[in-house]
Design a protein around this motif. Structure first.
Motif, PDB file in Angstrom:
ATOM      1  N   HIS A 129       0.828  -1.209   0.000  1.00 38.97           N
ATOM      2  CA  HIS A 129       0.000   0.000   0.000  1.00 38.97           C
ATOM      3  C   HIS A 129       0.863   1.260   0.000  1.00 38.97           C
ATOM      4  O   HIS A 129       0.706   2.145  -0.850  1.00 38.97           O
ATOM      5  CB  HIS A 129      -0.927  -0.020   1.221  1.00 38.97           C
ATOM      6  N   THR A 233      -5.447   4.565   4.158  1.00 43.90           N
ATOM      7  CA  THR A 233      -5.258   3.123   4.003  1.00 43.90           C
ATOM      8  C   THR A 233      -6.587   2.424   3.802  1.00 43.90           C
ATOM      9  O   THR A 233      -6.724   1.550   2.943  1.00 43.90           O
ATOM     10  CB  THR A 233      -4.543   2.541   5.236  1.00 43.90           C
ATOM     11  N   ARG A 237      -6.254   0.438   0.405  1.00 43.63           N
ATOM     12  CA  ARG A 237      -5.484  -0.790   0.632  1.00 43.63           C
ATOM     13  C   ARG A 237      -5.685  -1.751  -0.545  1.00 43.63           C
ATOM     14  O   ARG A 237      -6.804  -2.038  -0.946  1.00 43.63           O
ATOM     15  CB  ARG A 237      -5.922  -1.478   1.917  1.00 43.63           C
ATOM     16  N   SER A 248      -0.378  -1.519   7.877  1.00 41.75           N
ATOM     17  CA  SER A 248      -0.145  -0.228   7.250  1.00 41.75           C
ATOM     18  C   SER A 248       0.016   0.892   8.231  1.00 41.75           C
ATOM     19  O   SER A 248       0.279   2.010   7.862  1.00 41.75           O
ATOM     20  CB  SER A 248      -1.290   0.096   6.292  1.00 41.75           C
TER      21      SER A 248
END
Length: 249
Positions: A129, A233, A237, A248
């Motif tokens: 990510h 995120t 993601r 993350s």
């Protein structure tokens, strides 16, 4: 031993990649590197069996060749996609481990390709990510939705400022609110690791940007406060390949 007859590249051919790898191993063949790049990584984040089959060779070249580091990093950034090559990726575990060691040593030397190599290390660590989404904090925007009122919020982290705002097509970023950076001691997980790596290597701009990215923002719409990295995120993601995981924040 790689059975190249079964390793199609992004152009659906099987004979060019092994020939190109031999050429770049022999000398710094610029045209061979260019062709290798678009055969192993295509637009729209596409990779192929040949991409993963080429990784061990690229990793061998990585200590002395910036193009090998960059290309291997691009391939691994896309490892979370629906490429159908999970078995090939798993077979690259040893090469990826060596790649992490190479990149870690390289970053300590404060090279000119620091940011490219930093992102490559993120991908080698399975942080797909952030490997794909992290900017260099010169001209970065991270769009997301406020988790409380669903307002479309623009997060800016760059030379022009560090703020949250509402973006209007005719006025630009309006109703700006200063971001609240995370204190070094308050960082955890991936944010802490990224920040400490940047500090270790004297990358002050990168470290400062990470502290803001993993800090908090105020929504201009409802004045609620949220964690920037968590919300970005959540919205971005990637789908993870089988048998892998990534934290993350």
């Amino acid at each position: 031993m790689v059975n190249w007859a079964q390793m199609r590249d992004c152009r659906f051919e099987v004979d060019r990649v092994p020939e190109l790898l031999e050429r770049v191993e022999r000398d710094t063949d610029t045209e061979a590197w260019k062709e290798l790049g678009w055969r192993l990584v295509l637009e729209h984040d596409l990779v192929s069996p040949a991409s993963f089959a080429a990784l061990p060779c690229l990793v061998r070249l990585a200590p002395r060749e910036a193009r090998a580091r960059a290309l291997a990093g691009k391939i691994l950034e896309r490892a979370a996609g629906h490429h159908g090559c999970d078995d090939l990726l798993a077979d690259c575990a040893d090469a990826i481990a060596r790649f992490r060691e190479v990149l870690n040593r390289h970053l300590r030397s404060r090279p000119t390709d620091y940011f490219v190599s930093f992102r490559a290390l993120l991908s080698a660590e399975g942080e797909y990510h952030w490997a794909a989404g992290l900017g260099d904090f010169e001209d970065d925007f991270y769009p997301l939705d406020c988790p409380h009122c669903d307002a479309e919020v623009t997060i800016a982290i760059g030379d022009y400022g560090r703020y949250s705002a509402i973006r209007k097509w005719d006025e630009g970023d309006v109703d700006r609110r200063d971001l609240r950076p995370a204190a070094a001691e308050g960082l955890t997980g991936t944010g802490k690791w990224m920040y400490e790596m940047a500090v270790r290597d004297g990358e002050e701009v990168l470290a400062d940007g990470i502290s803001h990215l993993f800090g908090h923002a105020e929504c201009p719409g409802c004045a609620s406060v949220f964690n920037v990295a968590d919300e970005y995120t959540s919205a971005n993601r990637p789908v993870m390949p089988q048998g892998t995981s990534s934290d993350s924040a």
